[in-house]
Scaffold this motif. Sequence first.
Motif, PDB file in Angstrom:
ATOM      1  N   MET B 211     -28.097 -38.536 -31.462  1.00 53.18           N
ATOM      2  CA  MET B 211     -29.364 -38.028 -30.615  1.00 53.18           C
ATOM      3  C   MET B 211     -29.176 -36.984 -28.966  1.00 53.18           C
ATOM      4  SD  MET B 211     -31.356 -37.897 -32.657  1.00 53.18           S
ATOM      5  CE  MET B 211     -32.846 -37.258 -31.729  1.00 53.18           C
ATOM      6  N   GLU B 212     -28.114 -38.406 -28.132  1.00 50.39           N
ATOM      7  CA  GLU B 212     -27.525 -37.493 -26.756  1.00 50.39           C
ATOM      8  C   GLU B 212     -27.241 -35.861 -26.955  1.00 50.39           C
ATOM      9  OE1 GLU B 212     -25.076 -39.605 -24.643  1.00 50.39           O
ATOM     10  OE2 GLU B 212     -26.289 -39.590 -23.106  1.00 50.39           O
ATOM     11  N   GLU B 213     -27.641 -35.009 -26.312  1.00 54.67           N
ATOM     12  CA  GLU B 213     -26.688 -33.793 -26.209  1.00 54.67           C
ATOM     13  C   GLU B 213     -25.452 -34.222 -24.802  1.00 54.67           C
ATOM     14  OE1 GLU B 213     -30.048 -32.669 -25.216  1.00 54.67           O
ATOM     15  OE2 GLU B 213     -30.204 -31.134 -26.345  1.00 54.67           O
ATOM     16  N   HIS B 214     -23.878 -33.841 -25.123  1.00 53.44           N
ATOM     17  CA  HIS B 214     -23.599 -34.075 -24.585  1.00 53.44           C
ATOM     18  C   HIS B 214     -22.840 -34.031 -22.612  1.00 53.44           C
ATOM     19  CE1 HIS B 214     -21.482 -33.664 -28.043  1.00 53.44           C
ATOM     20  NE2 HIS B 214     -20.194 -34.173 -27.419  1.00 53.44           N
ATOM     21  N   SER B 215     -23.563 -34.974 -21.834  1.00 53.52           N
ATOM     22  CA  SER B 215     -23.826 -34.401 -20.037  1.00 53.52           C
ATOM     23  C   SER B 215     -22.749 -34.833 -19.536  1.00 53.52           C
ATOM     24  CB  SER B 215     -25.143 -34.758 -20.028  1.00 53.52           C
ATOM     25  OG  SER B 215     -25.275 -35.003 -18.694  1.00 53.52           O
ATOM     26  N   ALA B 216     -22.364 -33.868 -18.486  1.00 57.40           N
ATOM     27  CA  ALA B 216     -21.441 -34.948 -17.391  1.00 57.40           C
ATOM     28  C   ALA B 216     -21.879 -34.473 -16.366  1.00 57.40           C
ATOM     29  CB  ALA B 216     -19.751 -34.294 -17.684  1.00 57.40           C
ATOM     30  N   THR B 217     -21.468 -34.644 -15.286  1.00 61.34           N
ATOM     31  CA  THR B 217     -21.954 -34.974 -13.625  1.00 61.34           C
ATOM     32  C   THR B 217     -20.052 -35.615 -12.354  1.00 61.34           C
ATOM     33  OG1 THR B 217     -23.640 -35.413 -13.682  1.00 61.34           O
ATOM     34  CG2 THR B 217     -23.450 -35.549 -11.420  1.00 61.34           C
ATOM     35  N   ALA B 218     -20.207 -34.251 -12.201  1.00 62.48           N
ATOM     36  CA  ALA B 218     -18.848 -34.676 -11.103  1.00 62.48           C
ATOM     37  C   ALA B 218     -19.161 -34.650  -9.680  1.00 62.48           C
ATOM     38  CB  ALA B 218     -17.751 -33.791 -11.383  1.00 62.48           C
ATOM     39  N   ILE B 219     -18.430 -35.916  -8.316  1.00 64.72           N
ATOM     40  CA  ILE B 219     -18.606 -35.346  -7.312  1.00 64.72           C
ATOM     41  C   ILE B 219     -16.617 -35.814  -6.620  1.00 64.72           C
ATOM     42  CG2 ILE B 219     -19.211 -37.196  -5.446  1.00 64.72           C
ATOM     43  CD1 ILE B 219     -21.932 -37.722  -6.896  1.00 64.72           C
ATOM     44  N   VAL B 275     -14.783 -28.277 -16.641  1.00 64.95           N
ATOM     45  CA  VAL B 275     -15.236 -27.902 -15.384  1.00 64.95           C
ATOM     46  C   VAL B 275     -15.894 -28.208 -14.744  1.00 64.95           C
ATOM     47  CG1 VAL B 275     -17.255 -25.358 -15.896  1.00 64.95           C
ATOM     48  CG2 VAL B 275     -15.607 -25.633 -17.207  1.00 64.95           C
ATOM     49  N   VAL B 276     -17.040 -29.316 -14.760  1.00 66.45           N
ATOM     50  CA  VAL B 276     -17.640 -29.710 -13.600  1.00 66.45           C
ATOM     51  C   VAL B 276     -16.897 -30.987 -12.307  1.00 66.45           C
ATOM     52  CG1 VAL B 276     -19.903 -30.297 -14.795  1.00 66.45           C
ATOM     53  CG2 VAL B 276     -18.655 -32.057 -14.763  1.00 66.45           C
ATOM     54  N   ALA B 277     -15.977 -30.842 -13.691  1.00 71.85           N
ATOM     55  CA  ALA B 277     -14.836 -31.150 -11.750  1.00 71.85           C
ATOM     56  C   ALA B 277     -14.764 -30.635 -11.058  1.00 71.85           C
ATOM     57  CB  ALA B 277     -14.047 -32.206 -12.924  1.00 71.85           C
ATOM     58  N   LYS B 278     -13.913 -29.419 -11.815  1.00 74.35           N
ATOM     59  CA  LYS B 278     -13.213 -27.915 -10.852  1.00 74.35           C
ATOM     60  C   LYS B 278     -14.117 -27.687 -10.230  1.00 74.35           C
ATOM     61  CE  LYS B 278      -9.679 -24.904 -10.316  1.00 74.35           C
ATOM     62  NZ  LYS B 278      -8.213 -25.769  -9.713  1.00 74.35           N
ATOM     63  N   ALA B 280     -17.746 -29.094  -8.736  1.00 68.86           N
ATOM     64  CA  ALA B 280     -17.253 -30.177  -7.437  1.00 68.86           C
ATOM     65  C   ALA B 280     -15.734 -30.192  -6.686  1.00 68.86           C
ATOM     66  CB  ALA B 280     -17.052 -31.332  -8.092  1.00 68.86           C
ATOM     67  N   MET B 281     -14.494 -30.261  -6.994  1.00 66.25           N
ATOM     68  CA  MET B 281     -14.011 -29.551  -6.260  1.00 66.25           C
ATOM     69  C   MET B 281     -13.482 -28.230  -5.365  1.00 66.25           C
ATOM     70  SD  MET B 281     -10.892 -31.137  -8.425  1.00 66.25           S
ATOM     71  CE  MET B 281      -9.071 -30.899  -6.949  1.00 66.25           C
ATOM     72  N   ILE B 282     -14.611 -27.488  -6.225  1.00 71.22           N
ATOM     73  CA  ILE B 282     -14.620 -26.056  -5.283  1.00 71.22           C
ATOM     74  C   ILE B 282     -15.834 -26.084  -4.197  1.00 71.22           C
ATOM     75  CG2 ILE B 282     -14.716 -24.327  -5.949  1.00 71.22           C
ATOM     76  CD1 ILE B 282     -13.443 -23.817  -8.042  1.00 71.22           C
ATOM     77  N   THR B 283     -16.735 -26.662  -4.734  1.00 68.51           N
ATOM     78  CA  THR B 283     -17.636 -26.868  -3.974  1.00 68.51           C
ATOM     79  C   THR B 283     -17.683 -27.885  -3.174  1.00 68.51           C
ATOM     80  OG1 THR B 283     -19.187 -27.783  -5.975  1.00 68.51           O
ATOM     81  CG2 THR B 283     -19.259 -25.257  -6.204  1.00 68.51           C
ATOM     82  N   GLY B 284     -17.697 -28.460  -3.394  1.00 70.09           N
ATOM     83  CA  GLY B 284     -17.409 -29.900  -2.525  1.00 70.09           C
ATOM     84  C   GLY B 284     -19.020 -30.647  -2.980  1.00 70.09           C
ATOM     85  N   ARG B 285     -19.571 -30.263  -3.808  1.00 67.34           N
ATOM     86  CA  ARG B 285     -20.817 -30.882  -4.065  1.00 67.34           C
ATOM     87  C   ARG B 285     -21.219 -31.698  -5.157  1.00 67.34           C
ATOM     88  NH1 ARG B 285     -24.946 -26.393  -2.947  1.00 67.34           N
ATOM     89  NH2 ARG B 285     -26.409 -27.908  -2.974  1.00 67.34           N
ATOM     90  N   PRO B 286     -22.298 -32.495  -5.207  1.00 67.51           N
ATOM     91  CA  PRO B 286     -22.113 -32.731  -7.030  1.00 67.51           C
ATOM     92  C   PRO B 286     -22.440 -31.248  -7.916  1.00 67.51           C
ATOM     93  CG  PRO B 286     -23.536 -34.001  -6.025  1.00 67.51           C
ATOM     94  CD  PRO B 286     -23.221 -32.968  -4.635  1.00 67.51           C
ATOM     95  N   VAL B 287     -21.746 -31.993  -9.004  1.00 67.89           N
ATOM     96  CA  VAL B 287     -22.015 -30.825 -10.605  1.00 67.89           C
ATOM     97  C   VAL B 287     -22.341 -30.989 -11.339  1.00 67.89           C
ATOM     98  CG1 VAL B 287     -21.531 -28.336 -11.524  1.00 67.89           C
ATOM     99  CG2 VAL B 287     -20.686 -29.053  -9.446  1.00 67.89           C
ATOM    100  N   LYS B 288     -23.317 -30.825 -12.208  1.00 67.98           N
ATOM    101  CA  LYS B 288     -23.628 -31.256 -13.533  1.00 67.98           C
ATOM    102  C   LYS B 288     -23.999 -29.985 -14.423  1.00 67.98           C
ATOM    103  CE  LYS B 288     -27.334 -34.705 -14.492  1.00 67.98           C
ATOM    104  NZ  LYS B 288     -28.433 -35.252 -15.102  1.00 67.98           N
ATOM    105  N   CYS B 289     -23.593 -30.704 -16.016  1.00 66.86           N
ATOM    106  CA  CYS B 289     -23.774 -29.919 -16.783  1.00 66.86           C
ATOM    107  C   CYS B 289     -23.904 -30.609 -18.567  1.00 66.86           C
ATOM    108  CB  CYS B 289     -22.290 -29.119 -17.723  1.00 66.86           C
ATOM    109  SG  CYS B 289     -22.656 -27.783 -18.735  1.00 66.86           S
ATOM    110  N   THR B 290     -24.824 -29.964 -19.138  1.00 72.31           N
ATOM    111  CA  THR B 290     -25.994 -30.778 -19.736  1.00 72.31           C
ATOM    112  C   THR B 290     -26.165 -29.450 -21.124  1.00 72.31           C
ATOM    113  OG1 THR B 290     -27.342 -32.252 -18.859  1.00 72.31           O
ATOM    114  CG2 THR B 290     -27.995 -32.292 -20.980  1.00 72.31           C
ATOM    115  N   LEU B 291     -25.406 -30.527 -22.417  1.00 72.77           N
ATOM    116  CA  LEU B 291     -24.893 -29.255 -23.383  1.00 72.77           C
ATOM    117  C   LEU B 291     -26.668 -28.951 -23.792  1.00 72.77           C
ATOM    118  CD1 LEU B 291     -21.646 -29.500 -25.167  1.00 72.77           C
ATOM    119  CD2 LEU B 291     -22.121 -28.365 -22.754  1.00 72.77           C
ATOM    120  N   THR B 292     -26.928 -27.977 -23.898  1.00 75.55           N
ATOM    121  CA  THR B 292     -27.833 -28.240 -25.020  1.00 75.55           C
ATOM    122  C   THR B 292     -27.720 -28.088 -26.765  1.00 75.55           C
ATOM    123  OG1 THR B 292     -27.737 -25.685 -25.578  1.00 75.55           O
ATOM    124  CG2 THR B 292     -28.743 -25.596 -23.805  1.00 75.55           C
ATOM    125  N   ARG B 293     -28.878 -28.292 -27.331  1.00 79.97           N
ATOM    126  CA  ARG B 293     -28.439 -28.288 -28.850  1.00 79.97           C
ATOM    127  C   ARG B 293     -27.320 -28.049 -29.460  1.00 79.97           C
ATOM    128  NH1 ARG B 293     -27.170 -32.793 -31.291  1.00 79.97           N
ATOM    129  NH2 ARG B 293     -28.673 -34.146 -30.605  1.00 79.97           N
TER     130      ARG B 293
END
Lengths: 155, 805
Positions: B211-219, B275-278, B280-293
């Motif tokens: 039920m939960e779509e994949h999601s990741a956040t990197a700092i 991708v979010v990890a990369k 975050a390393m490039i931008t220096g900001r937290p990056v989040k990605c949540t997939l759609t269904r």
Amino acid sequence: MLRLRVNGETYETLTESNETLLEILRERLGLTGTKHGCELGECGACTVLLDGTPVLACLVLPDQIDDAEVTTVEGLADGSVLHPLQEAFMALGASQCGYCTAGMLLSAKALLDEQPDPTREEIRAALAGNVCRCTGYASIVDAVALAAKAPKGAR
Amino acid sequence: MSTSREWVGRRLGTVPGGGEDGDGAFQVVGKAMPRVDAVSKVTGATVYADDLSFPGTLHCVLLRSPLPHARIRCIDVQEAAGLPDVVAVLTGAAMPTRFGVSPSSEEEQALAADKVRYVGEPVAAVAARDEATAREACKMIQVDYELLEPVTSIDQALEVPMDEPIHAASKDGNVHRLASLEFGDVDEGFAASDHVREDVFFYEGSNHLAMEEHSATAIFSDGQLTVWSSTQSPHSVHRALSSVLGLPMRRVRVVATPHGGGFGGKVDPCSHEIVVAKLAMITGRPVKCTLTREEVFYNHRGRHPVLMWVRTGVTQDGRIRAMHFRTALDGGAHASLGAATTYYTGALQPATYDLPAYRFEGCRVFTNKAPCGPKRGHGTPQPRFALELHLDKLAEDLGMDPVELRRRNYVRPNSRTVNGLRITSCAIEKVTDEVLAASGFSRRERRDGHGQGFAVSAYLCGAGTPMYLNRMPHSEVSLKVDRGGVTVFCGATDIGQGSDTVLATLVAEELGLERGDVRLVTGDTGLTPVDLGSYSSRVTFMAGNAAIEAARKMRATLVAAAAEHSGSRPAEMTVAGGKIGPLSFEQAVAAAEERYGTLGSVGSYAPPPSISASKYRGSAVGPSPAFSYSAAVVDLDADRVSGEVRVNKVWIAHDIGRALNPVLVRGQVEGGVYMGLGEALMEAQAYRNGLLHHPSVLEYKTPLSSDMPEIEQLLVEQPDPEGPYGAKEVGQGPLLPVVPAVVSAIHDALGVWVDEVPVTPEKILRALDAHAKGSDPRTGPRSFPEIPYPPCEKVALPDAASATL
């Protein structure tokens, strides 16, 4: 400016005209208890009550909710006292991963508010718009039936 | 919060398999109690991956391939990068290192750089201030593709590639993996048989649809990367991030967030996590990605479609003399765990039936479809379906009762299979007895349109070999105890199955505490010792044993200190009810801190080497510290006119060893039955010309509450000698017998065979139509392709000493 009541509290917030109630709840009001599993009105995870009626928050737009009363999973308990549905879901293991739980609880609450003593068939029908992949629905149907037996004052 | 209303408490005794009091010998083990995180789950307080937010977070959207097979000539991101509020645009050139869930599968790139291999493969990523902007920017990215002929079926994959193989480095065209093994003398076995039968079956692929779509956040900050993700295996993500980003593992921390369902779909490290990890390393900001269904359907890693051919020789009295099993797996575009999946399609047949001679030939091909991978039962539901129906047909040939035929060939407890697997506790007879008695299968009502089917199965309690070769523990636990409390640290990941509850239960039992007294830190590679992940039904057995070891060491320390403090002998001390001997738990801890200084203990688990007796290519797949057995009877009505099937009831008996918490066990059993019914009757990840038919919850059909029959579960509790308090797995086994039992019941009802799942009304009507016309009364594949299997590796049988344990 949108004005609405959520779980008895009044909120005023700016919105885009195409922003959904789901997005408003989660992203503007910080109420992340309401979940999303498709954002297309197909899975039931985002079910909330709008003036007592279950709706899919991902399909509701701001002009449908001005001055409305919204109930989300965060509003089910009475302070620290859980709603009988929540007690029953816990006791019978009706929440496993928990991702469909908010929507299930609100669909079930709408049923019990309307029909305090439902048959199992009525429970199954009322929950047929809420997809769950963990439980096989059996413990959820049992939990709703159990909650219906709670003393009337408890809900 | 109030959790013990009397009206609810009384009902707990009605949970099958346990009462409120459980087994009197234990304080918490075996008792039916809510999961330890139940209040958070029912109040909406649980913070899942997409519920996390950090100040200044950028939102990431992936651009995915619209084509099933094409070379990437160039990618122009200039316009997208120039859009206001776009902070970074990424392509595969920035992350050339290939990765995969195991060393043998390291062929994926976080973003495809040279070519795309399926519709939905990520090719670029945008990080922007908000999701809408990122989505808009993705549309501005120009990708110049050179079309290649797509490969969309097993047959096509076996031909010489039209343009080029999907993976250019491949020596075998689009063949990914071939397996060819022989145990015992199969030809001799067939020669000695009175009757030989061959059948062909097909099992369609399916998605996990968690039920939960994949999601990741990197700092990324202060030289350290942290990724929060809804993963089943933070350890695998940890390894992949370190490898692709070129960071030492000590600079990377992966936190598995509370999980909205996995079923195998979140075992592989995924593109968006890297991708979010990369970014975050490039931008220096937290990056989040949540997939759609829709994206979850493309990410897939779901059930492999498998075509199967099986040939079995039996004597007149129903004893199997030889079996030859062939499988062909449609793997989709990437390896994932597919090499293991291939072997799993052949590994467990001998763990259910005593096969004196067995030949297995398996083949996995690459196709231009979303990558298949592990789904609940990993590579075993498909051959289970084929094997059980094949035995039904053999029984019919011999005029023998199908249950009796099986019983004559059941494996025995404490035995060694022909492929070297160690069988210890084994309640296969008992689960059969229970399910037959409860369902009345042998006395079932015989009338047209009504039927019952029976099937039995076996499953692992954890893969005996880690996903990458090493001799370290599979699961590790450390325990911190001081005047501030008790904390368990373990890498195990609660994906909803309740592994946190199991850890709390075991440690509480050992230390004489309540579960709520035990604080848990799990699934965090920065804080917890390693656990390989939630897959192969391994967590209760492996993390559970590790937790018990750590807790017993701590218990001994506390008992020694308390004994010394109170002037009594350690042997006289009881540990129960929050007391250690005459001292309260807190007093005992204080005494131990005074005596020993800082308190800590560790425990770990690795399966004993004796679980496998043979070494051959693929012998890492199959061995397990224990096997669980399940049996099912399905009762249904099937309509001769419409072809519609209505399942009335499912009886499922499961060899659980010991139910550590009957509430959790019930959830796993019923959930497994449910998913089995879905795969038997409706679920299908199906394609047309490389394009997924229905990447949506609405069109991907699954059973709803209104579709579900009554399920009666029968738990068989015969404790396993090595399981934690005797417990065995329950997450995957109960799915397995359901699928063949459904199809067998349809045959019982209508007299026709549907030798492929999902069974649809249309397939039933086709079989009935064939029957009416006097031809073979079945629907299903007619033939099995010519596959260039290599000569069989002849594996020596386990020696006599290890054949009986």
